[in-house]
Structure formats: structure tokens, C-alpha cells
Design a protein around this motif. Structure first.
Motif, mmCIF file in Angstrom:
data_model
loop_
_atom_site.group_PDB
_atom_site.id
_atom_site.type_symbol
_atom_site.label_atom_id
_atom_site.label_comp_id
_atom_site.label_asym_id
_atom_site.label_seq_id
_atom_site.Cartn_x
_atom_site.Cartn_y
_atom_site.Cartn_z
ATOM 1 N N ALA A 34 13.531 4.321 -11.813
ATOM 2 C CA ALA A 34 12.206 4.238 -11.472
ATOM 3 C C ALA A 34 11.710 2.695 -10.608
ATOM 4 N N ALA A 35 12.280 1.954 -10.840
ATOM 5 C CA ALA A 35 12.200 0.477 -10.417
ATOM 6 C C ALA A 35 12.623 0.441 -8.494
ATOM 7 N N GLU A 36 14.039 1.518 -8.732
ATOM 8 C CA GLU A 36 14.400 1.052 -6.951
ATOM 9 C C GLU A 36 13.101 1.927 -6.123
ATOM 10 N N GLU A 37 12.450 2.817 -6.957
ATOM 11 C CA GLU A 37 11.095 3.461 -5.879
ATOM 12 C C GLU A 37 9.922 2.447 -5.608
ATOM 13 N N GLN A 38 10.286 1.741 -4.424
ATOM 14 C CA GLN A 38 9.333 1.452 -4.874
ATOM 15 C C GLN A 38 7.872 0.978 -3.623
ATOM 16 N N THR A 39 6.748 0.313 -4.607
ATOM 17 C CA THR A 39 5.609 1.861 -3.568
ATOM 18 C C THR A 39 4.554 1.194 -3.823
ATOM 19 N N GLU A 40 4.845 -0.454 -3.607
ATOM 20 C CA GLU A 40 4.092 -1.803 -2.887
ATOM 21 C C GLU A 40 5.358 -2.379 -2.102
ATOM 22 N N PHE A 41 4.699 -2.945 -0.832
ATOM 23 C CA PHE A 41 5.926 -3.458 -0.131
ATOM 24 C C PHE A 41 5.632 -4.976 0.524
ATOM 25 N N THR A 42 5.896 -6.121 0.329
ATOM 26 C CA THR A 42 5.990 -7.222 0.835
ATOM 27 C C THR A 42 6.129 -7.499 2.596
ATOM 28 N N VAL A 43 5.365 -7.418 3.360
ATOM 29 C CA VAL A 43 5.586 -7.435 4.904
ATOM 30 C C VAL A 43 5.825 -8.869 5.212
ATOM 31 N N VAL A 44 6.973 -9.637 5.740
ATOM 32 C CA VAL A 44 7.680 -11.026 5.560
ATOM 33 C C VAL A 44 8.000 -11.312 7.060
ATOM 34 N N VAL A 81 3.135 -12.115 5.336
ATOM 35 C CA VAL A 81 2.116 -11.560 6.168
ATOM 36 C C VAL A 81 1.382 -11.072 5.238
ATOM 37 N N LYS A 82 1.702 -10.381 4.470
ATOM 38 C CA LYS A 82 0.562 -9.418 3.890
ATOM 39 C C LYS A 82 1.315 -8.624 2.815
ATOM 40 N N GLU A 83 0.322 -8.892 1.362
ATOM 41 C CA GLU A 83 1.078 -8.353 0.123
ATOM 42 C C GLU A 83 0.976 -6.832 -0.445
ATOM 43 N N GLY A 84 1.986 -6.346 -1.457
ATOM 44 C CA GLY A 84 0.571 -4.995 -1.922
ATOM 45 C C GLY A 84 0.713 -4.329 -1.353
ATOM 46 N N VAL A 85 1.329 -3.932 -0.125
ATOM 47 C CA VAL A 85 1.031 -2.254 1.004
ATOM 48 C C VAL A 85 1.373 -1.147 0.154
ATOM 49 N N GLU A 86 1.159 -0.406 2.015
ATOM 50 C CA GLU A 86 1.484 1.212 0.962
ATOM 51 C C GLU A 86 2.558 1.022 2.250
ATOM 52 N N LYS A 87 3.986 2.351 1.928
ATOM 53 C CA LYS A 87 4.946 2.051 2.888
ATOM 54 C C LYS A 87 4.395 2.195 3.965
ATOM 55 N N GLU A 88 3.900 3.179 4.308
ATOM 56 C CA GLU A 88 3.344 3.396 5.209
ATOM 57 C C GLU A 88 2.558 2.117 6.317
ATOM 58 N N GLU A 89 1.770 1.942 5.767
ATOM 59 C CA GLU A 89 1.318 0.425 5.943
ATOM 60 C C GLU A 89 2.633 -0.622 6.794
ATOM 61 N N ALA A 90 3.314 -0.337 5.621
ATOM 62 C CA ALA A 90 3.814 -1.687 6.029
ATOM 63 C C ALA A 90 4.835 -0.780 6.902
ATOM 64 N N GLU A 91 5.247 0.221 7.288
ATOM 65 C CA GLU A 91 5.690 0.491 8.403
ATOM 66 C C GLU A 91 5.245 0.078 9.801
ATOM 67 N N GLU A 92 3.791 0.075 9.803
ATOM 68 C CA GLU A 92 2.822 -0.037 10.576
ATOM 69 C C GLU A 92 2.979 -1.426 11.055
ATOM 70 N N LEU A 93 2.803 -2.487 10.204
ATOM 71 C CA LEU A 93 2.629 -3.628 10.869
ATOM 72 C C LEU A 93 3.802 -3.915 11.207
ATOM 73 N N LYS A 94 5.041 -3.553 10.508
ATOM 74 C CA LYS A 94 6.258 -4.443 11.395
ATOM 75 C C LYS A 94 6.510 -3.352 12.723
ATOM 76 N N LYS A 95 6.199 -2.357 12.379
ATOM 77 C CA LYS A 95 6.079 -1.784 14.242
ATOM 78 C C LYS A 95 4.782 -3.026 14.947
ATOM 79 N N LYS A 96 4.146 -2.886 14.931
ATOM 80 C CA LYS A 96 3.180 -3.686 15.504
ATOM 81 C C LYS A 96 3.550 -5.727 16.065
ATOM 82 N N LEU A 97 4.084 -6.429 14.266
ATOM 83 C CA LEU A 97 4.934 -7.154 14.971
ATOM 84 C C LEU A 97 6.078 -7.406 15.812
ATOM 85 N N GLU A 98 6.605 -6.462 15.139
ATOM 86 C CA GLU A 98 7.867 -6.517 15.643
ATOM 87 C C GLU A 98 7.369 -6.087 17.473
#
Length: 107
Positions: A34-44, A81-98
């Protein structure tokens, strides 16, 4: 009390209460899964890259920080950059920064 007496006592208690030590290990493994199924991500922000100004602009847009604070965050990489975000939002932020030229990690 000898070890054999203790083992017999454990068996009697297991039989009496209908429990055993084995499910504890299984529950521990299930908790690990259950710990492996992460729901909140940190964008670093790992590295600002060559286009630091574009990255600073993107960080300002994402975080709402002022110019000075965003510049310090970008220059102090690696930093979250941002902590505790959902996976979809984290992926979106990653794409923008990249797209702005930064190297980003999701944790």
C-alpha cells in the motif's frame, strides 16, 4: 518456564482465540504494498538547465512566488517546487518545467 512450555502455551492461545502469528507478517507485506501506491507527490526541481530565466518564470506561475523568491528557489536547486500534489497535477507541472528547460523529479 521452558521454551517447549512456552511454544505449547502459544499454540493453546492461538487455538483458543483463533489467531496466529502468520497473518501479522502478511499484514506487514500488505502495508508495504500500500505504501508503494503513492497518491501525493512532490515536484522537485533537480536542475535549472541553460534557460534559467524561462524556468524562473514557470516557477513563479506554478507557485505564486515573487521574482526574488522564485530566483532563489531555481538557483538553489535541487529544491521542492510544490509538495503534496496529485499524480496528474505533478505530471503536468513536470511537463511545464521541462518545457522551460529544467530537469525535474517526482518523489
Amino acid at each position: 518456564m521452558s521454551v517447549l512450555d512456552l511454544a505449547d502455551l502459544v499454540k493453546e492461545l492461538e487455538d483458543k482465540f483463533g489467531v496466529s502469528a502468520a497473518p501479522v507478517a502478511v499484514a506487514g507485506a500488505a502495508a508495504g504494498a500500500a505504501a508503494e501506491e503513492q497518491t501525493e507527490f512532490t515536484v522537485v526541481l533537480a536542475d535549472a538547465g541553460a534557460k534559467k530565466i524561462n524556468v524562473i518564470k514557470e516557477v513563479r506561475g506554478i507557485t505564486g512566488l515573487g521574482l526574488k523568491e522564485a530566483k532563489e528557489l531555481v538557483e538553489g536547486a535541487p529544491k521542492p517546487v510544490k509538495e503534496g500534489v496529485e499524480k496528474e497535477e505533478a505530471e503536468e507541472l513536470k511537463k511545464k518545467l521541462e518545457a522551460a528547460g529544467a530537469k525535474v523529479e517526482l518523489k
